[in-house]
Design an enzyme around this catalytic site. Structure first.
Site, mmCIF file in Angstrom:
data_model
loop_
_atom_site.group_PDB
_atom_site.id
_atom_site.type_symbol
_atom_site.label_atom_id
_atom_site.label_comp_id
_atom_site.label_asym_id
_atom_site.label_seq_id
_atom_site.Cartn_x
_atom_site.Cartn_y
_atom_site.Cartn_z
ATOM 1 N N GLU A 219 -6.601 4.020 -5.722
ATOM 2 C CA GLU A 219 -8.143 4.027 -4.790
ATOM 3 C C GLU A 219 -8.464 5.307 -5.142
ATOM 4 O O GLU A 219 -7.840 6.267 -5.219
ATOM 5 C CB GLU A 219 -7.761 3.800 -3.398
ATOM 6 N N ASP B 186 0.909 -1.260 0.102
ATOM 7 C CA ASP B 186 0.126 -0.154 -0.012
ATOM 8 C C ASP B 186 1.091 1.121 -0.134
ATOM 9 O O ASP B 186 1.916 1.207 0.849
ATOM 10 C CB ASP B 186 -0.678 0.039 1.324
ATOM 11 N N ASP C 18 -3.407 4.765 -2.226
ATOM 12 C CA ASP C 18 -4.314 5.426 -1.293
ATOM 13 C C ASP C 18 -4.803 6.659 -2.075
ATOM 14 O O ASP C 18 -4.058 7.394 -2.343
ATOM 15 C CB ASP C 18 -3.593 5.689 0.080
ATOM 16 N N HIS D 114 -11.002 -2.728 4.200
ATOM 17 C CA HIS D 114 -10.970 -2.357 5.376
ATOM 18 C C HIS D 114 -11.714 -0.951 5.927
ATOM 19 O O HIS D 114 -11.468 -0.637 7.055
ATOM 20 C CB HIS D 114 -9.361 -1.944 5.911
ATOM 21 N N ASP D 115 -12.200 -0.299 4.998
ATOM 22 C CA ASP D 115 -12.995 0.757 5.096
ATOM 23 C C ASP D 115 -14.780 0.412 4.985
ATOM 24 O O ASP D 115 -15.328 1.583 5.317
ATOM 25 C CB ASP D 115 -12.805 1.890 4.192
HETATM 26 C C1 NOJ Z 1 -8.322 5.545 2.388
HETATM 27 C C2 NOJ Z 1 -8.033 4.279 3.223
HETATM 28 O O1 NOJ Z 1 -8.270 3.116 2.530
HETATM 29 C C3 NOJ Z 1 -8.599 4.698 4.449
HETATM 30 O O2 NOJ Z 1 -8.441 3.549 5.431
HETATM 31 C C4 NOJ Z 1 -7.897 5.883 4.897
HETATM 32 O O3 NOJ Z 1 -8.230 6.181 6.207
HETATM 33 C C5 NOJ Z 1 -7.842 6.801 3.927
HETATM 34 N N1 NOJ Z 1 -7.518 6.826 2.618
HETATM 35 C C6 NOJ Z 1 -6.724 8.008 4.382
HETATM 36 O O4 NOJ Z 1 -5.505 7.492 3.793
#
Ligand code: NOJ
Length: 545
Positions: free
Chosen positions: A251, A100, A195, A323-324
């Site tokens: 992402e 990542d 990210d 994970h989000d």
């Molecule tokens: C996206 C990530 O997937 C998330 O977990 C994170 O809090 C934010 N970007 C900030 O890096």
């Protein structure tokens, strides 16, 4: 369209959130040693690529997405030597490993920011966004996107927490330093998940966002900002060009199909695929805490449009979980009576789309959301900030908790359930976040032992993608777009045709699909005598034309 022989067209990626995966030293936090111990399990599942959420040194304000040193491993996770060994072990099993990379922002404890904030004339001052007056942007995690720094009397921009200052990509020194750091590739890693990479280009004047759209204020200005394609192409040229066998996935919250075509057009040299969020926001109103029950045609319409939009140029990344997100079986399936069927159905539908599927740890076990009791049970900074802000604004705590139970990222972050023992076999110590009580029933040991488990279903789906070219390469046609219960589509490649039918409901249904399919070979799911589907049942048929 990428050359269908690109290896990642027929690959499946498995996301590891190291903190919650497996703990080898009893400190309650997952680590590299824990991952190493579970490689056999991952190999048995059959995945091709492991993506590790950040393992770099970090104050962990946002669980590692706030990096203070891009060149090392956080002691909580292990050492660089352990990382190198893990990489060798992964490669020896024929898998790849993707890191990542978080370069929209750093931690405020990264030496670059420490220098930048030290004085107004520090050479790294311009590596971040400093202003005398903030604009109207708000943080993705509640509150303003600006923090006043007392020492120099200016505000700095942070789209996430105040401990995640945004890098200024307008400055060529920043870009060079980032590309230099990404030469992690020289250690042998096989690519990057990037990210919020479509947030890196801000309009240089940082103008106020005048729109009133869904989500944090400012998004209209910085999502796919003015120089985003230039920056990603530059990164591609500087870091990836000339290296074979890599996977790059950006992402990209808020990305449109049209932008995604550009980002993933191989001829443009930017990234291989993007994580888009449109399908994920399909059941939300003003923000993620405010949702309504899924209307299946909306989901089909959205995913169908992405399938169509990237059919000729570009490539989709496919996911239900990360994970989000909350756990998909709870969110869009059924985590009660029909949990196993619903988890299998979701896997079938996703993996049969055209694109590269991503499995998030525990998804292959049908892990569910967590019945959090009170705010004390939550750990995630986004959830805690939202609770503080919403209750301060007068919302009833129980109502806020209702939203958190449904959407909190902590649903995905409780430890992987390896067995039925006290802490689910995750740790011998006290886990940093409690395990879900349902681990006594839902766990890997049980899944491995039961041939009808969600685990073995995922294993079959992954193997099927490897074996059947129509899954990776076939075209895609959505059927029954307005059907409220049945999700159905075909895939066609040469003279092979696949039909996927899935019943997103607890009632038995008989889809109104081509009767000829009734006699076709069932390659995934239980063969039935007809096209009738039981509660949450999904089936894949194959025939030759
Ligand atoms: C996206 C990530 O997937 C998330 O977990 C994170 O809090 C934010 N970007 C900030 O890096």
């Amino acid at each position: 369209m990428p050359d269908p022989s690109q290896w990642w067209c027929s690959a499946v990626v498995y996301q590891i959130y190291p903190r919650s995966f497996a703990d080898s030293d009893g400190d309650g936090i997952g680590d590299l040693g824990g991952i190493a111990e579970r490689l056999d399990y991952l190999q048995q599942l059959g995945v091709d690529v492991l993506w590790l959420s950040p393992i770099y040194p970090s104050p962990h304000d946002d669980n590692g997405y706030d990096i203070s040193d891009y060149r090392d491993v956080d002691p909580a996770f292990g050492t660089l030597e352990q990382f190198d060994q893990l990489l060798r072990d992964v490669h020896a099993r024929g898998m790849k490993l993707v890191m990542d990379v978080v370069v929209n922002h750093t931690s405020d404890e990264h030496p670059w920011f420490v220098e930048s904030r030290s004085s107004r004339d520090n050479p790294k001052r311009d590596w971040y966004w400093w202003r005398d007056e903030p604009n109207n942007w708000t943080s993705e995690f509640s509150g303003p996107a600006w923090e006043l720094d007392d020492k120099t009397g200016q505000y700095y921009l942070h789209l996430f927490t105040r401990k995640q200052p945004d890098l200024n990509w307008e400055n060529p020194e920043v870009r060079e330093a980032v590309y230099e750091m990404m030469r992690w590739l020289d250690r042998g890693v096989d690519g990057f998940r990037m990210d919020v990479i479509n947030f890196i280009s801000k309009p240089a004047d940082l103008h106020d966002d005048a729109t009133d759209t869904r989500g944090p204020i400012g998004r209209d200005a910085y999502i796919c900002g003015p120089r985003i394609h230039e920056f990603l192409h530059e990164m591609h040229e500087q870091v990836f060009a000339g290296r074979d066998g890599l996977l790059t996935v950006g992402e990209m919250p808020g990305v449109t199909v049209e932008e995604a075509q550009l980002f993933t057009d191989p001829a443009r040299g930017e990234v291989d695929m993007v994580f888009q969020f449109e399908h994920f926001n399909i059941d939300q109103r003003k923000n993620k805490w405010d949702w309504f029950p899924l209307h299946l045609p909306d989901l089909k319409h959205s995913l169908g449009r992405w399938q169509e939009g990237l059919a000729e140029t570009g490539w989709n990344a496919l996911y239900w979980n990360n994970h989000d997100t909350p756990r998909s079986v709870s969110h869009w399936g059924d985590d009660g009576e029909h949990r196993v069927a619903a988890a299998k159905l979701l896997g079938t539908v996703l993996h049969l789309h055209r694109g590269t599927p991503y499995v998030y740890q525990g998804e292959e076990l049908g892990m569910t959301n967590v019945p959090f009791e009170s705010i004390e049970d939550f750990r995630d900074i986004e959830s805690l900030s939202h609770y503080a802000e919403a209750t301060a604004a007068g919302q009833e705590p129980e109502e806020v908790l209702r939203g958190l139970r449904w959407m909190s990222r902590d649903n995905a972050r409780t430890p992987v359930q390896w067995d039925a023992s006290e802490h689910a076999g995750f740790t011998t110590g006290e886990p940093w976040i409690p395990v879900n009580a349902n681990h006594t029933e839902i766990n890997a040991e049980a899944g491995l032992a039961d041939p009808d488990s969600v685990f073995h279903h995922y294993r079959k789906l992954i193997a099927f993608r490897h074996e059947e070219p129509a899954v990776a390469e076939g075209d895609f046609t959505m059927l029954l777009p307005d059907g409220e219960r049945v999700y159905a589509f075909t895939r066609r490649h040469g003279d092979t045709e696949l039909l996927v039918i899935a019943n997103f409901s607890a009632d038995a249904v008989t889809p109104d699909a081509d009767r000829e399919w009734a006699g076709a070979e069932v390659v995934i799911g239980d063969p039935g005598d007809s096209l009738a589907l039981g509660p949450w049942e999904a089936r894949v048929y194959r025939r030759s034309r």
